[in-house]
Design a protein around this motif. Structure first.
Motif, PDB file in Angstrom:
ATOM      1  N   ARG A 130      52.091 -26.075  37.468  1.00  0.00           N
ATOM      2  CA  ARG A 130      53.548 -26.211  37.402  1.00  0.00           C
ATOM      3  C   ARG A 130      54.223 -25.430  38.523  1.00  0.00           C
ATOM      4  O   ARG A 130      55.166 -25.928  39.137  1.00  0.00           O
ATOM      5  CB  ARG A 130      54.070 -25.733  36.040  1.00  0.00           C
TER       6      ARG A 130
ATOM      7  N   LEU B 286      50.567 -30.327  25.988  1.00  0.00           N
ATOM      8  CA  LEU B 286      49.974 -29.815  27.222  1.00  0.00           C
ATOM      9  C   LEU B 286      48.743 -28.951  26.985  1.00  0.00           C
ATOM     10  O   LEU B 286      48.054 -28.594  27.933  1.00  0.00           O
ATOM     11  CB  LEU B 286      51.011 -29.023  28.020  1.00  0.00           C
TER      12      LEU B 286
ATOM     13  N   TYR C 116      55.100 -26.149  25.500  1.00  0.00           N
ATOM     14  CA  TYR C 116      53.811 -26.674  25.952  1.00  0.00           C
ATOM     15  C   TYR C 116      53.058 -27.301  24.784  1.00  0.00           C
ATOM     16  O   TYR C 116      52.463 -28.372  24.918  1.00  0.00           O
ATOM     17  CB  TYR C 116      52.967 -25.565  26.587  1.00  0.00           C
TER      18      TYR C 116
ATOM     19  N   GLU D 175      54.783 -30.599  23.720  1.00  0.00           N
ATOM     20  CA  GLU D 175      54.620 -31.649  24.727  1.00  0.00           C
ATOM     21  C   GLU D 175      53.175 -32.113  24.882  1.00  0.00           C
ATOM     22  O   GLU D 175      52.891 -32.986  25.702  1.00  0.00           O
ATOM     23  CB  GLU D 175      55.157 -31.172  26.078  1.00  0.00           C
TER      24      GLU D 175
ATOM     25  N   CYS E 182      47.569 -24.343  33.875  1.00  0.00           N
ATOM     26  CA  CYS E 182      48.830 -25.086  33.755  1.00  0.00           C
ATOM     27  C   CYS E 182      49.960 -24.381  34.499  1.00  0.00           C
ATOM     28  O   CYS E 182      50.771 -25.031  35.170  1.00  0.00           O
ATOM     29  CB  CYS E 182      49.215 -25.259  32.284  1.00  0.00           C
TER      30      CYS E 182
ATOM     31  N   ASP F 104      52.494 -35.609  35.117  1.00  0.00           N
ATOM     32  CA  ASP F 104      51.126 -35.500  35.643  1.00  0.00           C
ATOM     33  C   ASP F 104      50.340 -34.437  34.888  1.00  0.00           C
ATOM     34  O   ASP F 104      49.150 -34.617  34.616  1.00  0.00           O
ATOM     35  CB  ASP F 104      51.145 -35.163  37.139  1.00  0.00           C
ATOM     36  N   LEU F 105      50.990 -33.330  34.557  1.00  0.00           N
ATOM     37  CA  LEU F 105      50.320 -32.281  33.802  1.00  0.00           C
ATOM     38  C   LEU F 105      49.937 -32.788  32.408  1.00  0.00           C
ATOM     39  O   LEU F 105      48.840 -32.520  31.925  1.00  0.00           O
ATOM     40  CB  LEU F 105      51.195 -31.036  33.705  1.00  0.00           C
ATOM     41  N   LYS F 106      50.822 -33.560  31.796  1.00  0.00           N
ATOM     42  CA  LYS F 106      50.507 -34.162  30.489  1.00  0.00           C
ATOM     43  C   LYS F 106      49.304 -35.080  30.606  1.00  0.00           C
ATOM     44  O   LYS F 106      48.407 -35.071  29.761  1.00  0.00           O
ATOM     45  CB  LYS F 106      51.700 -34.953  29.964  1.00  0.00           C
TER      46      LYS F 106
ATOM     47  N   PRO G  65      54.431 -32.455  38.601  1.00  0.00           N
ATOM     48  CA  PRO G  65      55.372 -32.999  37.625  1.00  0.00           C
ATOM     49  C   PRO G  65      54.817 -32.881  36.204  1.00  0.00           C
ATOM     50  O   PRO G  65      53.606 -32.976  35.989  1.00  0.00           O
ATOM     51  CB  PRO G  65      55.509 -34.467  38.035  1.00  0.00           C
ATOM     52  N   LEU G  66      55.711 -32.698  35.266  1.00  0.00           N
ATOM     53  CA  LEU G  66      55.318 -32.552  33.869  1.00  0.00           C
ATOM     54  C   LEU G  66      54.503 -33.764  33.397  1.00  0.00           C
ATOM     55  O   LEU G  66      53.515 -33.607  32.679  1.00  0.00           O
ATOM     56  CB  LEU G  66      56.561 -32.364  32.997  1.00  0.00           C
TER      57      LEU G  66
ATOM     58  N   ALA H 238      58.512 -21.205  26.058  1.00  0.00           N
ATOM     59  CA  ALA H 238      57.729 -22.117  26.909  1.00  0.00           C
ATOM     60  C   ALA H 238      56.395 -22.456  26.250  1.00  0.00           C
ATOM     61  O   ALA H 238      55.946 -23.604  26.323  1.00  0.00           O
ATOM     62  CB  ALA H 238      57.503 -21.502  28.282  1.00  0.00           C
TER      63      ALA H 238
END
Length: 140
Positions: free
Chosen positions: A65, A35, A30, A33, A61, A73-75, A70-71, A26
């Motif tokens: 999560r 993050l 991250y 991606e 983070c 939005d986190l990005k 949502p991924l 993970a």
């Protein structure tokens, strides 16, 4: 590159996994991606070294999560943080939308808990009286 001095202040990927509850896989995800808010340092041998601020960010983070952000939005949030000062209103808007979504989920879960609590009470009462036979009996 990480020097001997910085290595003492940084953590390896296994240590970060332990502290954040994320798997090594993970953590790599991250990073891929985008993050993280800063680049992950590497040793001369290519091993990742994380600064304490990276761990703090990852803990945020994880909570975002876990709460269902949502991924995408986190990005976006990570991207805004990386850009630095000047976009706080946009960060706030993103977090506020998520907070409202979490509050709706909490409300829905509280309604579910209420139904479950009522059913537990019905079953407990019937069992205590010895009259549990036939409760929700589809064969009756």
């Amino acid at each position: 590159m990480v020097t001997t001095e910085t290595r003492a202040k940084t953590l390896g990927i296994g240590e970060v996994a332990e502290r954040t509850g994320l798997s090594v896989h993970a953590l790599r995800f991250y990073e891929r991606e985008g993050l993280l808010v800063g680049p992950v340092r590497r040793t001369a041998g290519g091993r990742r070294r994380y600064a304490p601020v990276d761990v703090d960010w990852l803990l945020i983070c994880v909570k975002l999560r876990e709460s269902g952000m949502p991924l995408a939005d986190l990005k976006r949030f990570a991207e805004l943080v990386r850009r630095g000062p000047g976009n706080e209103a946009e960060r706030l808007a993103l977090l506020d939308v998520h907070r409202r979504r979490v509050e709706e989920q909490i409300q829905a879960l509280e309604e579910c808990r209420s139904v479950i609590t009522r059913k537990v009470g019905v079953y407990a009462e019937h069992l205590a009286r010895g009259e549990a036979g036939g409760l929700w009996d589809p064969t009756a």
